[in-house]
Design a protein around this motif. Sequence first.
Motif, PDB file in Angstrom:
ATOM      1  N   PHE A  53       0.828  -1.198   0.000  1.00 33.17           N
ATOM      2  CA  PHE A  53       0.000   0.000   0.000  1.00 33.17           C
ATOM      3  C   PHE A  53       0.863   1.249   0.000  1.00 33.17           C
ATOM      4  O   PHE A  53       0.427   2.314  -0.421  1.00 33.17           O
ATOM      5  CB  PHE A  53      -0.981  -0.026   1.167  1.00 33.17           C
ATOM      6  N   HIS A  74      -2.683  -5.073  -4.928  1.00 32.34           N
ATOM      7  CA  HIS A  74      -3.569  -6.173  -5.324  1.00 32.34           C
ATOM      8  C   HIS A  74      -2.767  -7.362  -5.859  1.00 32.34           C
ATOM      9  O   HIS A  74      -3.197  -8.509  -5.721  1.00 32.34           O
ATOM     10  CB  HIS A  74      -4.611  -5.691  -6.328  1.00 32.34           C
ATOM     11  N   ALA A  77      -1.471  -9.194  -2.839  1.00 36.24           N
ATOM     12  CA  ALA A  77      -2.567  -9.969  -2.245  1.00 36.24           C
ATOM     13  C   ALA A  77      -2.767 -11.278  -3.009  1.00 36.24           C
ATOM     14  O   ALA A  77      -3.019 -12.327  -2.416  1.00 36.24           O
ATOM     15  CB  ALA A  77      -3.852  -9.137  -2.248  1.00 36.24           C
ATOM     16  N   ARG A  78      -2.652 -11.212  -4.331  1.00 39.82           N
ATOM     17  CA  ARG A  78      -2.842 -12.434  -5.123  1.00 39.82           C
ATOM     18  C   ARG A  78      -1.746 -13.455  -4.874  1.00 39.82           C
ATOM     19  O   ARG A  78      -1.929 -14.643  -5.154  1.00 39.82           O
ATOM     20  CB  ARG A  78      -2.877 -12.090  -6.615  1.00 39.82           C
ATOM     21  N   VAL A  82      -2.737 -11.441   2.544  1.00 33.53           N
ATOM     22  CA  VAL A  82      -3.871 -10.534   2.674  1.00 33.53           C
ATOM     23  C   VAL A  82      -3.899  -9.928   4.064  1.00 33.53           C
ATOM     24  O   VAL A  82      -3.354 -10.484   5.016  1.00 33.53           O
ATOM     25  CB  VAL A  82      -5.232 -11.219   2.373  1.00 33.53           C
ATOM     26  N   PHE A  85      -7.412  -3.966   8.169  1.00 33.26           N
ATOM     27  CA  PHE A  85      -6.998  -2.595   8.458  1.00 33.26           C
ATOM     28  C   PHE A  85      -7.350  -2.255   9.891  1.00 33.26           C
ATOM     29  O   PHE A  85      -8.177  -2.899  10.526  1.00 33.26           O
ATOM     30  CB  PHE A  85      -7.669  -1.633   7.491  1.00 33.26           C
ATOM     31  N   ARG A  89     -13.005  -2.257   7.407  1.00 35.89           N
ATOM     32  CA  ARG A  89     -13.208  -1.874   6.008  1.00 35.89           C
ATOM     33  C   ARG A  89     -14.018  -2.949   5.299  1.00 35.89           C
ATOM     34  O   ARG A  89     -13.525  -3.620   4.405  1.00 35.89           O
ATOM     35  CB  ARG A  89     -11.864  -1.694   5.312  1.00 35.89           C
ATOM     36  N   PHE A  91     -17.441  -4.123   3.003  1.00 33.43           N
ATOM     37  CA  PHE A  91     -18.326  -3.557   1.991  1.00 33.43           C
ATOM     38  C   PHE A  91     -19.688  -3.440   2.661  1.00 33.43           C
ATOM     39  O   PHE A  91     -20.517  -4.336   2.596  1.00 33.43           O
ATOM     40  CB  PHE A  91     -18.365  -4.444   0.754  1.00 33.43           C
ATOM     41  N   MET A 106     -10.781 -13.590  -7.360  1.00 36.39           N
ATOM     42  CA  MET A 106      -9.700 -14.178  -8.142  1.00 36.39           C
ATOM     43  C   MET A 106      -9.961 -15.655  -8.456  1.00 36.39           C
ATOM     44  O   MET A 106      -9.406 -16.193  -9.397  1.00 36.39           O
ATOM     45  CB  MET A 106      -8.360 -14.034  -7.420  1.00 36.39           C
ATOM     46  N   ARG A 165     -13.358 -12.925   5.568  1.00 39.35           N
ATOM     47  CA  ARG A 165     -13.205 -12.415   4.212  1.00 39.35           C
ATOM     48  C   ARG A 165     -11.771 -12.599   3.715  1.00 39.35           C
ATOM     49  O   ARG A 165     -11.541 -12.844   2.535  1.00 39.35           O
ATOM     50  CB  ARG A 165     -13.596 -10.935   4.167  1.00 39.35           C
TER      51      ARG A 165
ATOM     52  N   ALA B 299     -10.115  -1.711   0.417  1.00 36.35           N
ATOM     53  CA  ALA B 299     -10.373  -3.105   0.784  1.00 36.35           C
ATOM     54  C   ALA B 299     -10.330  -3.996  -0.453  1.00 36.35           C
ATOM     55  O   ALA B 299      -9.864  -5.135  -0.395  1.00 36.35           O
ATOM     56  CB  ALA B 299     -11.727  -3.222   1.480  1.00 36.35           C
ATOM     57  N   CYS B 300     -10.808  -3.489  -1.578  1.00 32.55           N
ATOM     58  CA  CYS B 300     -10.745  -4.258  -2.831  1.00 32.55           C
ATOM     59  C   CYS B 300      -9.303  -4.640  -3.132  1.00 32.55           C
ATOM     60  O   CYS B 300      -9.002  -5.795  -3.442  1.00 32.55           O
ATOM     61  CB  CYS B 300     -11.281  -3.433  -3.998  1.00 32.55           C
ATOM     62  N   ARG B 301      -8.424  -3.642  -3.041  1.00 33.51           N
ATOM     63  CA  ARG B 301      -7.021  -3.919  -3.367  1.00 33.51           C
ATOM     64  C   ARG B 301      -6.428  -4.942  -2.412  1.00 33.51           C
ATOM     65  O   ARG B 301      -5.672  -5.823  -2.816  1.00 33.51           O
ATOM     66  CB  ARG B 301      -6.215  -2.629  -3.294  1.00 33.51           C
ATOM     67  N   ALA B 302      -6.790  -4.827  -1.131  1.00 30.83           N
ATOM     68  CA  ALA B 302      -6.224  -5.739  -0.144  1.00 30.83           C
ATOM     69  C   ALA B 302      -6.664  -7.176  -0.404  1.00 30.83           C
ATOM     70  O   ALA B 302      -6.045  -8.114   0.094  1.00 30.83           O
ATOM     71  CB  ALA B 302      -6.633  -5.308   1.256  1.00 30.83           C
ATOM     72  N   LEU B 303      -7.749  -7.350  -1.169  1.00 27.96           N
ATOM     73  CA  LEU B 303      -8.233  -8.703  -1.434  1.00 27.96           C
ATOM     74  C   LEU B 303      -7.820  -9.184  -2.822  1.00 27.96           C
ATOM     75  O   LEU B 303      -8.266 -10.229  -3.285  1.00 27.96           O
ATOM     76  CB  LEU B 303      -9.757  -8.741  -1.310  1.00 27.96           C
ATOM     77  N   GLY B 304      -6.983  -8.403  -3.498  1.00 26.86           N
ATOM     78  CA  GLY B 304      -6.464  -8.843  -4.785  1.00 26.86           C
ATOM     79  C   GLY B 304      -7.286  -8.393  -5.979  1.00 26.86           C
ATOM     80  O   GLY B 304      -7.031  -8.823  -7.094  1.00 26.86           O
TER      81      GLY B 304
END
Lengths: 254, 417
Positions: A53, A74, A77-78, A82, A85, A89, A91, A106, A165, B299-304
């Motif tokens: 980040f 990202h 993370a892949r 992971v 925060f 955070r 959704f 993914m 998550r 959060a999207c980025r942190a999950l790939g």
Amino acid sequence: MTNLLEVKDLTMRFGGLLAVNGVSLSVKEKQIVSVIGPNGAGKTTVFNCISGFYIPTGGDVVFQGRPMQGKPGHLIAREGMVRTFQNVRLFKEMTVIENLLVAQHMHAEHNLLKGFFLTPGYRKKEKELMDRAAHWLDRVGLLEFANREAGNLAYGQQRRLEIARCMVTEPKLLMLDEPAAGLNPNETKELDELIMHLRDDHGVSVMLIEHDMGLVMGISDHIVVINQGAPLASGTPAEIQANPDVIKAYLGED
Amino acid sequence: MQSRFTSALFAALLTLLLGSLLLGVTMVSEGIDLVLELSEPHKIYGLIIGAALVFIIQYFKQEVGAVTTRLRGDGSFEMPAFIRTPKQQRLWGFMAVGALLIFPFVSSRGAVDIATLTLIYVMLGLGLNIVVGLAGLLDLGYVGFYAVGAYSYALLNFYFGLSFWVALPIAGLLAALFGFILGFPVLRLRGDYLAIVTLGFGEIIRILLNNWTDLTGGPNGIARIPKPDLFGLEFNRRASEGGQTFHEFFGIPYSSEYKVIFLYLLAFALVLLTLYVINRLIRMPIGRAWEALREDEIACRALGLNPTVIKLTAFTIGASFAGFAGSFFAARQGFISPESFTFIESAIILAIVVLGGMGSQLGIILAAMAMTILPEMAREFDEYRMLLFGLMMVLMMIWRPQGLLPMKRPHLELKRD
Ligand SMILES: Nc1ncnc2c1ncn2[C@@H]1O[C@H](COP(=O)(O)OP(=O)(O)OP(=O)(O)O)[C@@H](O)[C@H]1O
Ligand SMILES: [Mg+2]
């Protein structure tokens, strides 16, 4: 045994502020490593640098033998790293189960045509995602809230959902930034058990930033102490507890 | 008590002062001079009544506030009891489709015409909803893609003689391409900045169309754009060279109504297709990713998830629907000029999305109806239409800030073991 994560001489400068100054640490497989230190010590910044980040000003981050520094978050993370925060955070306006489905993006079938025509392959993939999501909801005790909006959960439940998550992405390394903040003692104990369970039964390594010393000393295999951006001490919980420098930093003596 | 009276009086006087400058006096040219004259009596009376209303509302502010909070509800919305289960909803859906199919055959030509226009706006609203309602990217230049679609058909037909049916997918693709191109420079922008850049993009397209006279005909636009045909059958009185007309084929007398009805049914089919496609999309991984992006990009980025790709797909797919709508619009009008694609169109489409309740498709359909039918009915108040439009928005924000029908989350059944 090689290290899962190897961080050497990590440095992060914000203008005139040296927020992280030469921090090194390593995480072996199935290890729980905690990063502790007073407020503003630079713990979150270390996490941000490792997970892509922030682009660190200096130092090396090697994950599973591959260099990570400079890669966008990202992509890291892949690779199987992971994080959560310091503040929740989720959704918020999506349901609990949708949160877990998004996290498996993914693993999902991306071919739009297959999705339109609901091919058997697409259905099978989606079912796998649902099953994995249901499995983890069950694990963290949120199965009955699957169709509730995530933002409507109680705070402790939101924290658990965040961990679930992360876990549906099937990570190698889970990085938790103050997961116990704001939890009551009961919930903290559940969190403690959950983290142990993740390590023992799912083989993930865990990096933890935490102020709750009871939790940290109880579950960590290794602890790294940071003070004003610089490494202060590292060792087993017993070594850290006996270290006079650490005690001084925490009691604020100078 | 005292202060309540004075503040209400102050508000009323302020209204009177501002209003009398705007409405109370008119400028009349006398020779080469402009002189101020008092307006007609009815405007003056209107002003006084307006000021009195402001006084009353301000004076009873607390009471009014209590009423509006009660009206606003708690934000949650339940369908009436007879359309709650999925089965009932499907039944009502079929009935609505049936009614809308019969509608053009039993209504006046004018009504069918307005309904067709409404359907165009439904399509535009549904497309913009992908970008604004689902992905959370405030796009004020959506009309640009509508223009791209319309000019794609008009120009492809003018220069290469392509028919509507061939041009329709090309228009969608071209609009999608423009969406993709716009996506790139705005990838790093959010919120206000994004809104301003997209606004500029819409204007650039309009100005380009206006000034590239050699290609687009500039402000004169493009005329004589052919109407769509039905499997080669035309709806004109006389067939074009080598063509055949609808009424000749069926051996019925010519009526211009066939064309109107056909256009309506075509628009209706396009809307149904749009609804189907978007409904599938939002249940697919891509749709979930759009919403996740709206909720929390970090959060999207942190999950790939790659936010860049997600934004680009939202812009691209959203724009393609404007492209389809645009080429249909060009075919229906038979004439297009840059004037049809001003910022106010973007504002209306955005208003449809916001009024409808971000993300909710049924809400968007209702809002599109309100936004096109109400102005038609209020045609006598021509000069006040924008005022009514503003009033409607203000009332909506007070009464239902979440929109007519806020999006309902899909319920996913889990197998319990
Ligand atoms: N993006 C940034 N720009 C400038 N300064 C920053 C930035 N992020 C962090 N800092 C600074 O770096 C220092 C370390 O912050 P950091 O958030 O890493 O501390 P922390 O150890 O996580 O503290 P806490 O326990 O309160 O969470 C602080 O002085 C902070 O103000
Ligand atoms: Mg921190």
